[in-house]
Design an enzyme around this catalytic site. Structure first.
Site, PDB file in Angstrom:
ATOM      1  N   SER A 202      15.194   7.190  -2.900  1.00 20.98           N
ATOM      2  CA  SER A 202      16.452   7.688  -3.458  1.00 20.98           C
ATOM      3  C   SER A 202      17.675   7.042  -2.837  1.00 20.98           C
ATOM      4  O   SER A 202      18.750   7.031  -3.443  1.00 20.98           O
ATOM      5  CB  SER A 202      16.536   9.210  -3.284  1.00 20.98           C
ATOM      6  OG  SER A 202      15.441   9.840  -3.910  1.00 20.98           O
ATOM      7  N   HIS A 203      17.546   6.520  -1.623  1.00 20.91           N
ATOM      8  CA  HIS A 203      18.715   5.920  -0.966  1.00 20.91           C
ATOM      9  C   HIS A 203      18.509   4.456  -0.599  1.00 20.91           C
ATOM     10  O   HIS A 203      19.414   3.810  -0.074  1.00 20.91           O
ATOM     11  CB  HIS A 203      19.091   6.700   0.302  1.00 20.91           C
ATOM     12  CG  HIS A 203      18.061   6.625   1.399  1.00 20.91           C
ATOM     13  ND1 HIS A 203      17.813   5.485   2.128  1.00 20.91           N
ATOM     14  CD2 HIS A 203      17.231   7.578   1.905  1.00 20.91           C
ATOM     15  CE1 HIS A 203      16.869   5.721   3.026  1.00 20.91           C
ATOM     16  NE2 HIS A 203      16.494   6.986   2.914  1.00 20.91           N
TER      17      HIS A 203
ATOM     18  N   ASP B 172     -17.278 -11.623  10.134  1.00 22.75           N
ATOM     19  CA  ASP B 172     -18.187 -12.571  10.786  1.00 22.75           C
ATOM     20  C   ASP B 172     -18.773 -11.859  11.997  1.00 22.75           C
ATOM     21  O   ASP B 172     -18.034 -11.437  12.896  1.00 22.75           O
ATOM     22  CB  ASP B 172     -17.388 -13.817  11.185  1.00 22.75           C
ATOM     23  CG  ASP B 172     -18.276 -14.916  11.738  1.00 22.75           C
ATOM     24  OD1 ASP B 172     -19.499 -14.782  11.647  1.00 22.75           O
ATOM     25  OD2 ASP B 172     -17.723 -15.898  12.258  1.00 22.75           O
TER      26      ASP B 172
ATOM     27  N   ILE C 216       8.999   5.397  -5.546  1.00 19.77           N
ATOM     28  CA  ILE C 216       8.662   4.154  -6.248  1.00 19.77           C
ATOM     29  C   ILE C 216       7.202   3.763  -6.050  1.00 19.77           C
ATOM     30  O   ILE C 216       6.568   3.239  -6.983  1.00 19.77           O
ATOM     31  CB  ILE C 216       9.622   3.024  -5.807  1.00 19.77           C
ATOM     32  CG1 ILE C 216       9.489   1.818  -6.744  1.00 19.77           C
ATOM     33  CG2 ILE C 216       9.385   2.626  -4.357  1.00 19.77           C
ATOM     34  CD1 ILE C 216      10.561   0.768  -6.540  1.00 19.77           C
TER      35      ILE C 216
ATOM     36  N   HIS D  22      17.988   4.727   9.530  1.00 21.03           N
ATOM     37  CA  HIS D  22      18.548   3.391   9.365  1.00 21.03           C
ATOM     38  C   HIS D  22      19.971   3.540   8.816  1.00 21.03           C
ATOM     39  O   HIS D  22      20.203   4.260   7.834  1.00 21.03           O
ATOM     40  CB  HIS D  22      17.660   2.608   8.392  1.00 21.03           C
ATOM     41  CG  HIS D  22      18.256   1.343   7.884  1.00 21.03           C
ATOM     42  ND1 HIS D  22      18.504   0.268   8.697  1.00 21.03           N
ATOM     43  CD2 HIS D  22      18.650   0.969   6.637  1.00 21.03           C
ATOM     44  CE1 HIS D  22      19.012  -0.713   7.978  1.00 21.03           C
ATOM     45  NE2 HIS D  22      19.120  -0.312   6.720  1.00 21.03           N
TER      46      HIS D  22
ATOM     47  N   GLU E 290     -22.815 -14.872  27.330  1.00 23.92           N
ATOM     48  CA  GLU E 290     -21.969 -13.687  27.357  1.00 23.92           C
ATOM     49  C   GLU E 290     -22.749 -12.601  28.073  1.00 23.92           C
ATOM     50  O   GLU E 290     -23.926 -12.362  27.758  1.00 23.92           O
ATOM     51  CB  GLU E 290     -21.580 -13.259  25.943  1.00 23.92           C
ATOM     52  CG  GLU E 290     -20.717 -14.296  25.238  1.00 23.92           C
ATOM     53  CD  GLU E 290     -20.238 -13.847  23.869  1.00 23.92           C
ATOM     54  OE1 GLU E 290     -20.516 -12.690  23.483  1.00 23.92           O
ATOM     55  OE2 GLU E 290     -19.569 -14.648  23.186  1.00 23.92           O
TER      56      GLU E 290
ATOM     57  N   VAL F  25       2.902  20.218  -1.855  1.00 26.46           N
ATOM     58  CA  VAL F  25       1.503  20.378  -1.468  1.00 26.46           C
ATOM     59  C   VAL F  25       1.433  21.078  -0.118  1.00 26.46           C
ATOM     60  O   VAL F  25       2.097  20.674   0.845  1.00 26.46           O
ATOM     61  CB  VAL F  25       0.805  19.009  -1.403  1.00 26.46           C
ATOM     62  CG1 VAL F  25      -0.599  19.139  -0.808  1.00 26.46           C
ATOM     63  CG2 VAL F  25       0.736  18.383  -2.793  1.00 26.46           C
TER      64      VAL F  25
ATOM     65  N   SER G  51      12.883   8.209   0.628  1.00 27.76           N
ATOM     66  CA  SER G  51      13.481   6.909   0.930  1.00 27.76           C
ATOM     67  C   SER G  51      13.879   6.149  -0.329  1.00 27.76           C
ATOM     68  O   SER G  51      14.882   5.431  -0.349  1.00 27.76           O
ATOM     69  CB  SER G  51      12.504   6.063   1.753  1.00 27.76           C
ATOM     70  OG  SER G  51      12.218   6.676   2.993  1.00 27.76           O
TER      71      SER G  51
ATOM     72  N   TYR H 123      22.496  -6.670   6.994  1.00 28.32           N
ATOM     73  CA  TYR H 123      22.315  -7.228   5.659  1.00 28.32           C
ATOM     74  C   TYR H 123      23.334  -6.571   4.736  1.00 28.32           C
ATOM     75  O   TYR H 123      23.898  -5.507   5.045  1.00 28.32           O
ATOM     76  CB  TYR H 123      20.890  -7.013   5.132  1.00 28.32           C
ATOM     77  CG  TYR H 123      20.525  -5.568   4.880  1.00 28.32           C
ATOM     78  CD1 TYR H 123      20.751  -4.978   3.635  1.00 28.32           C
ATOM     79  CD2 TYR H 123      19.942  -4.783   5.874  1.00 28.32           C
ATOM     80  CE1 TYR H 123      20.422  -3.650   3.400  1.00 28.32           C
ATOM     81  CE2 TYR H 123      19.602  -3.470   5.647  1.00 28.32           C
ATOM     82  CZ  TYR H 123      19.845  -2.900   4.405  1.00 28.32           C
ATOM     83  OH  TYR H 123      19.517  -1.591   4.180  1.00 28.32           O
TER      84      TYR H 123
END
Length: 768
Positions: A46-47, A520, A13, A219, A606, A168, A44, A245
């Protein structure tokens, strides 16, 4: 013009989204190579369960998710079923109120609702098991393979090519510039190569000689048999107290679990079939999760597991995506550790970066080059990623990364340990937060549990002693860069007058080549062509190294040096006793570089030296400080002091999206620097009523009942005797004396916009 030749590695994706975004901007010479079939690639995507939640403590991640939702909804790939996050403990319920505040600050509608209302939204729930929930109507689900295919079709219609089953095996280069890729079947020349390889990212990085700090992790995910009563219209359910979840699949329910022991995966152990990212299910590890989910959803006791697997995904060292161009190989870009929820947003930002030279939103949290070298080691990445995965269900400070302890120790560490230092981690360094041998104040102000969790009353002692006498602060962890070469190099990259005599110290803004503000800096001119830069971190170093021409040397000297801040009204007296002089010289027998700098508003310096002299430097100053009441002080005291003085922190209080005219840096701004228009908002200082509650950052700010801004950093001002915060507000509300409210869990704290600085030591001394 079709633009440069681009090869994208990976047609999941993220890769398809990037091809769509690039071709939509006119870069049509795009080739996408996928080692698996198109578009069910075996990675990843795909599932993935495809759950999307826009609320995050990170403004950047919220914005990436919001664009993802908007784009996929327009493409018909998103179902806005809503999200429901549950609480089964009082602590979690309070956390849901805090998350709701994050959403309101980002313009994302949400509400904390009672158990009965939760059961109306998700009828399968047992409301007796919960205390409430956070409902986010805009959350929903994406079907990742379909979203990838739709975006690929759009990109192909504009000229992009998608090639499946082509792995590749080599990244081609010409010197330090990428030249293309080679597969087993063909060579693909390219001016730009982007790795969108997911958890295979480290392997592609190895081909390019580029470390990609992510870890493949497994997972657990299951799908049940049909659920009695059906699952149509159910929102995404999250049960963070149990690391669970759930989402609907037709009349079935899919359940994912983070509760198991972390399962790191070696790429060489993946199966060689059509589903390399779907590993055999660890059934024993899922027993506690199944018990927890069936208690919450009793109807699942009458179902079985129709499908179960351990799905491999990519986890970065700090939980954020990896986006950007490698410094080691120009033209080699990475888009890694990207979830479905952030896929389109990350692709858009990266496409802007490639085509325009800069993204439209701040990406410093996601920049590939944000890590120090020590943080790129495989052992560090593994430990951080595993720790982060294991703490998925924890209630923590929104910006606390999982620590790796004792990796980088300053030379002062032994003396700090003797003084009872309580350490925190910063860029892998052990940094003192406070010192246990310092006495707490005689009267300890009451604090709510959350405020007390992240602070110690000893910080008050250290802050007050610094204001009254002098404090000694460890600055070793802060990035220091040595630049050798003509001053014209720095004048071209900074907005501020750095071409000053030897010995001068100047504050400046770091600019990218397109004129945008990137950081900065403090620039100290040590010799005609030698400069010491106090920088914000690795990203500043990355920009300077990239832009350095022949004849200019840029070196990170942080690890080989150490530094101390000596600040307070008696610092001058101590400096006289030590015969301390500005510039390069000696402090006793220690060669030092001394800069007159004080971010806390008190007189001071410093002081830097090579690491080998660190202990002697500490001992010399400590011994001389006995007569002046010198106190060793930690970073909690420092943060309070710098906020009282009005000192902002780049990357926390302001980013490249923010206009420096609005943060008190007008004198440093170069004409024409982005942004060209002034936003109608300012970074204001707030003083809160002291109720015992102290925000930590990220909280929403309300006026007239509406969220109008967000806190960037906050703390307790021990000198001013009140909590304080910086927050971006509409200009009309940033006038001193204006009253607003700061969201704090389930309540609102009264605050007043204050004139700055909150504490002006020099003014007080003159008045006395």
């Amino acid at each position: 013009m079709p633009g440069p030749r681009v090869v994208i590695i990976g047609a999941g994706i993220a890769g398809c989204a990037l091809a769509d975004e690039l071709t939509g901007r006119g870069w049509t010479d795009v080739t996408v190579l996928e080692q698996g079939p198109l578009f069910t690639t075996g990675g990843s995507s795909s599932h993935s369960a495809g759950v999307v939640s826009a609320i995050s403590p990170s403004r950047t991640l919220s914005r990436l998710a919001r664009y993802t939702v908007e784009k996929y909804a327009a493409l018909g790939c998103f179902a806005a079923v809503g999200g429901l996050e549950l609480a089964t403990t009082p602590e979690r319920l309070a956390e849901l109120h805090r998350r709701s505040g994050f959403g309101q600050a980002a313009g994302i509608g949400s509400a904390v609702i009672d158990p009965a209302a939760c059961a109306v939204l998700f009828p399968l729930l047992d409301p007796e098991r919960i205390l409430g929930g956070l409902h986010v109507p805009a959350d929903g689900t994406v079907e990742p393979v379909r979203a990838a295919q739709v975006q690929a079709s759009r990109a192909a219609a504009r000229g992009a090519r998608f090639v499946g089953n082509e792995r590749v095996v080599e990244i081609l280069r010409t010197g330090a510039q990428v030249a293309g890729v080679r597969s087993a079947d063909a060579v693909h020349p390219a001016d730009v190569v982007v790795s969108c390889a997911g958890f295979w990212g480290p392997a592609i990085g190895d081909l390019a000689g580029v470390p990609v700090p992510l870890l493949p992790m497994a997972h657990q995910f299951v799908r049940t048999t049909p659920v009695t009563g059906g699952t149509a219209g159910l929102p995404i359910l999250r049960h963070p107290d149990r690391g669970l979840y759930a989402r609907a699949y037709g009349d079935r329910l899919g359940v994912g679990s983070y509760r198991h022991e972390p399962i790191p995966v070696r790429l060489e152990d993946l199966p060689g079939d059509a589903h390399p990212a779907m590993l055999p299910f660890s059934s024993d590890a899922f027993k506690k999760s199944w018990s927890a989910v069936t208690e919450l959803i009793p109807g699942l006791q009458r179902t079985a597991l129709e499908e179960a697997f351990d799905g491999v995904l990519a986890v970065s060292a700090d939980g954020f995506p990896l986006l950007g161009e490698s410094r080691a190989l120009r033209g080699f870009w990475v888009a890694g550790a990207i979830s479905v929820a952030h896929s389109a947003g990350a692709a858009k930002a990266l496409a802007e970066w490639l085509v325009d030279g800069y993204p439209s939103i701040d990406l410093h949290e996601c920049d590939l080059n944000r890590f120090d070298p020590a943080q790129l080691s495989p052992a560090y990445v593994r430990r951080r990623a595993i720790r982060g995965y294991a703490e998925t269900t924890a209630i923590a400070h929104p910006h606390d990364p999982p620590p790796v302890r004792n990796l980088r120790l300053s030379p002062f560490h032994p003396r700090q340990a003797e003084l009872g230092a309580v350490f925190g981690e910063a860029c892998g360094w052990e940094r003192p937060l406070w010192y246990a041998t310092n006495p707490p104040p005689e009267e300890i102000r009451p604090r709510d549990d959350w405020s007390a969790r992240h602070r110690s009353p000893i910080a008050e002692t250290e802050a007050r002693q610094t204001r009254r006498r002098a404090g000694l602060f460890d600055l070793t962890w802060r990035t220091r860069i040595e630049v050798t070469g003509p001053v014209s190099f720095l004048t071209a990259l900074t907005s501020g007058d750095v071409d000053k005599p030897v010995g001068a110290v100047t504050r400046a803004l770091l600019l990218d080549p397109a004129g945008g503000i990137r950081g900065d800096l403090v620039v100290a001119r040590l010799a005609e062509e030698r400069f010491l830069l106090g920088a914000g971190g690795p990203l500043d170093l990355d920009l300077l190294v990239r832009q350095a021409p022949a004849g200019v040397t840029v070196r990170d000297v942080t690890g080989g040096t150490c530094g101390l801040g000596l600040w307070g009204p008696r610092a001058r007296e101590l400096a006289d006793a030590l015969a301390l002089t500005e510039g390069e010289g000696f402090l006793g027998m220690v060669p030092v570089t001394v800069l007159r700098l004080s971010p806390v508003g008190e007189p001071g310096w410093e002081i830097y030296t090579e690491a080998q002299y660190g202990l002697r430097l500490w001992d010399t100053i400590w011994e001389a400080g006995r007569e002046t009441g010198l106190v060793a002080a930690g970073w909690l005291a420092y943060d309070s002091l710098r906020m009282e003085h009005g000192r902002r922190v780049w990357g926390t209080d302001m980013t490249c999206e923010d206009d420096p005219y609005q943060v008190g840096l007008e004198a440093l701004v170069r004409p024409g620097a982005r942004p060209a228009t002034l936003p109608d908002r300012r970074l204001a200082c707030l003083r809160l009523d002291d109720t015992g509650d102290v925000p930590v950052g990220g909280e929403p700010v309300y006026a007239g009942g509406f969220a109008v801004g967000q806190v960037t950093s906050a703390g307790y001002g021990w000198t001013v005797g009140a909590p304080m915060a910086f927050a971006w507000l509409p200009s009309a509300l940033s006038v001193p004396g204006t009253q607003v409210e700061v969201g704090y869990f389930d309540r609102r704290l009264l605050a007043t916009v204050a004139a700055e600085p909150l504490h002006n030591p020099e003014h007080d001394r003159l008045r006395r």
